[in-house]
Design an enzyme around this catalytic site. Structure first.
Site, PDB file in Angstrom:
ATOM      1  N   CYS A 159      -1.760 -23.947 -63.838  1.00  0.00           N
ATOM      2  CA  CYS A 159      -2.807 -24.465 -62.956  1.00  0.00           C
ATOM      3  C   CYS A 159      -4.059 -24.890 -63.704  1.00  0.00           C
ATOM      4  O   CYS A 159      -4.858 -25.666 -63.195  1.00  0.00           O
ATOM      5  CB  CYS A 159      -3.174 -23.430 -61.894  1.00  0.00           C
ATOM      6  SG  CYS A 159      -1.796 -22.986 -60.820  1.00  0.00           S
ATOM      7  N   GLN A 176       3.382 -15.836 -58.440  1.00  0.00           N
ATOM      8  CA  GLN A 176       1.944 -15.894 -58.187  1.00  0.00           C
ATOM      9  C   GLN A 176       1.622 -15.305 -56.811  1.00  0.00           C
ATOM     10  O   GLN A 176       0.581 -14.663 -56.636  1.00  0.00           O
ATOM     11  CB  GLN A 176       1.455 -17.337 -58.294  1.00  0.00           C
ATOM     12  CG  GLN A 176       1.591 -17.890 -59.705  1.00  0.00           C
ATOM     13  CD  GLN A 176       0.747 -19.117 -59.940  1.00  0.00           C
ATOM     14  OE1 GLN A 176      -0.253 -19.362 -59.279  1.00  0.00           O
ATOM     15  NE2 GLN A 176       1.146 -19.911 -60.920  1.00  0.00           N
ATOM     16  N   ARG A 206      -8.973 -28.998 -42.340  1.00  0.00           N
ATOM     17  CA  ARG A 206      -8.724 -28.844 -40.901  1.00  0.00           C
ATOM     18  C   ARG A 206     -10.078 -28.851 -40.196  1.00  0.00           C
ATOM     19  O   ARG A 206     -10.786 -27.847 -40.171  1.00  0.00           O
ATOM     20  CB  ARG A 206      -7.944 -27.559 -40.628  1.00  0.00           C
ATOM     21  CG  ARG A 206      -6.564 -27.572 -41.286  1.00  0.00           C
ATOM     22  CD  ARG A 206      -5.679 -26.459 -40.786  1.00  0.00           C
ATOM     23  NE  ARG A 206      -4.375 -26.473 -41.430  1.00  0.00           N
ATOM     24  CZ  ARG A 206      -3.358 -27.262 -41.091  1.00  0.00           C
ATOM     25  NH1 ARG A 206      -3.501 -28.123 -40.096  1.00  0.00           N
ATOM     26  NH2 ARG A 206      -2.206 -27.200 -41.731  1.00  0.00           N
ATOM     27  N   SER A 262      -3.826 -21.719 -51.257  1.00  0.00           N
ATOM     28  CA  SER A 262      -4.124 -23.118 -51.568  1.00  0.00           C
ATOM     29  C   SER A 262      -3.049 -24.018 -50.977  1.00  0.00           C
ATOM     30  O   SER A 262      -1.887 -23.633 -50.863  1.00  0.00           O
ATOM     31  CB  SER A 262      -4.195 -23.317 -53.080  1.00  0.00           C
ATOM     32  OG  SER A 262      -2.988 -22.912 -53.703  1.00  0.00           O
ATOM     33  N   HIS A 303      -4.620 -27.988 -53.873  1.00  0.00           N
ATOM     34  CA  HIS A 303      -4.525 -27.592 -55.278  1.00  0.00           C
ATOM     35  C   HIS A 303      -3.420 -28.415 -55.931  1.00  0.00           C
ATOM     36  O   HIS A 303      -2.258 -27.991 -55.975  1.00  0.00           O
ATOM     37  CB  HIS A 303      -4.218 -26.092 -55.335  1.00  0.00           C
ATOM     38  CG  HIS A 303      -3.989 -25.537 -56.699  1.00  0.00           C
ATOM     39  ND1 HIS A 303      -4.419 -26.146 -57.863  1.00  0.00           N
ATOM     40  CD2 HIS A 303      -3.354 -24.381 -57.096  1.00  0.00           C
ATOM     41  CE1 HIS A 303      -4.065 -25.403 -58.899  1.00  0.00           C
ATOM     42  NE2 HIS A 303      -3.412 -24.341 -58.458  1.00  0.00           N
ATOM     43  N   CYS A 345      -7.255 -19.311 -62.353  1.00  0.00           N
ATOM     44  CA  CYS A 345      -6.139 -18.409 -62.635  1.00  0.00           C
ATOM     45  C   CYS A 345      -4.915 -19.270 -62.922  1.00  0.00           C
ATOM     46  O   CYS A 345      -4.748 -20.345 -62.353  1.00  0.00           O
ATOM     47  CB  CYS A 345      -5.889 -17.467 -61.465  1.00  0.00           C
ATOM     48  SG  CYS A 345      -5.574 -18.275 -59.882  1.00  0.00           S
ATOM     49  N   GLY A 366      -0.560 -19.370 -64.261  1.00  0.00           N
ATOM     50  CA  GLY A 366       0.706 -18.690 -64.428  1.00  0.00           C
ATOM     51  C   GLY A 366       0.818 -18.047 -65.799  1.00  0.00           C
ATOM     52  O   GLY A 366       0.375 -18.612 -66.797  1.00  0.00           O
TER      53      GLY A 366
END
Length: 390
Positions: A90, A156, A219, A245, A346, A376, A378
């Site tokens: 990420c 995750q 939203r 995400s 994401h 953060c 993986g």
């Protein structure tokens, strides 16, 4: 030591899975952001020393060196501009920024574009591993890795549940954080806060050609009741899709240059890169590393968390930024002030440069000085980048 400066920072508006950007090939999606930084800076292709492109799922349409392919597909770069594609999960394009800055600070290059892309509609998350496993072509977990971590499936989602449990967050805490992400993103969109960073993408719709400029994941009718009613991802857990995400399509790019390039090309910097940090820790809980990476970055920079005016902490799952706030005793009012990945999406490899675009423009809009970004990643890795707005 030479300094590295951010001159331009752009992103596309996010597209939901199967949504408005699903018809755009990721190579062309990436080229859109590359072209935007070139057009905004006024640079010619011959000035660019390199392009560093983050991308996580490097298979299918994102295979065969997607960074180089995006350069070749762009309107303003071309055959004479090199590129490389990197994967730090990420944090891929945040690492792209750090590699670009390191190249500039070393004096070996003067103009580098850090960028990222991910079409999660067209190259599904995890498909690069799952395809090979289904075809009997092996598993990424080697015998040596299995010996060290027997029976552990890297997840995750499970890491996020572990963080929620460890730091004592309730489902209501997570739901309320998710709602705030949408509320801040709604306000930012309506007030025009994203206009400076978003580059439009031409898309085909049932009504004809349109320019995509509004994040599709927000939203605008979000309520706490609606979020609270979303089904738990695990019967024993606290996390739902609403506090996670959003899967997203998008690209982003940041132009990093030396002081000499500022003078040679008459460029005006948005920010100076103040600190580059990357650390690694527990690969099982995985997503907690930004807490400790931030401590190290602040220590190395000779700063405290109170010296930072705005934070961008990727909202992979709601427990991550909440644990980060708690651990560092940070000010919630400075966190993800325009919303985060729960509302905006994401797009994996594009998120690092995406968050930087949001951060530097938010600092400028508010007249603030220092910004900190962390992700953060993986495997239990985390990047931290501190910038000073100019």
């Amino acid at each position: 030591m030479p300094e590295a400066y951010i001159v331009e920072a752009v992103r596309t508006a996010g597209g939901r899975r199967g949504g408005r950007l699903a018809g755009v090939h990721p190579v062309d999606l990436a080229a859109t952001s590359l072209d935007a930084v070139m057009e905004r800076s006024g640079l010619e292709a011959k000035a660019v020393d390199d392009v560093v492109m983050g991308c996580v799922s490097q298979g299918g349409e994102q295979a065969m060196q997607v960074g180089r392919n995006a350069v070749l597909a762009s309107k303003h770069l071309g055959e004479g501009v090199p590129a490389v594609t990197i994967d730090r999960q990420c944090g891929s394009s945040q690492q792209a920024i750090q590699f670009a800055a390191q190249a500039v600070m070393s004096g070996t290059q003067d103009v580098v574009i850090a960028a990222g892309v991910e079409s999660m509609s067209r190259v599904p998350m995890g498909s690069t591993a799952m395809f090979h496993m289904k075809e009997g072509l092996g598993n990424y977990k080697s015998p040596g890795l299995e010996e060290k971590y027997p029976g552990i499936q890297w997840s995750q989602f499970m890491g996020a549940e572990m963080i929620a449990q460890k730091h004592g967050f309730s489902k209501d805490d997570l739901d309320r954080f998710a709602l705030s992400s949408h509320q801040k993103a709604i306000e930012a969109t309506k007030s025009g806060a994203f206009e400076a960073e978003i580059v439009g993408v031409e898309i085909e719709t049932a009504e004809g050609e349109e320019c995509h400029t509004v994040d599709e994941g927000i939203r605008f009718d979000a309520t706490l009741e609606g979020i609270a009613g979303v089904k738990l991802l695990s019967p024993e857990g606290k996390i739902t899709a609403a506090s996670s995400s959003q899967i997203c399509d998008g690209s982003s790019a940041v132009l990093v240059v030396s002081e000499q390039a500022l003078k040679d090309y008459g460029l005006t910097p948005l920010a100076r890169i103040h600190n580059l940090t990357v650390t690694a820790g527990d690969p099982v809980i995985m997503l907690e590393e930004p807490l400790f990476a931030t401590e190290r970055a602040l220590q190395r920079a000779g700063m405290s968390i109170n010296d930072i005016d705005l934070y961008e902490v990727n909202e992979a799952f709601a427990p991550v930024p909440l644990a980060w706030l708690k651990h560092l005793d940070a000010d919630p009012a400075k966190l993800n002030v325009n919303g985060g990945a729960i509302a905006l999406g994401h797009p994996l490899g594009a998120s690092g440069t995406k968050l930087m675009a949001t951060l530097v423009h938010a600092l400028k809009a508010r007249g603030k000085k220092y910004g900190l970004q962390t992700m953060c990643e993986g495997g239990g890795v985390a990047n931290v980048t501190i910038v000073e707005a100019l």
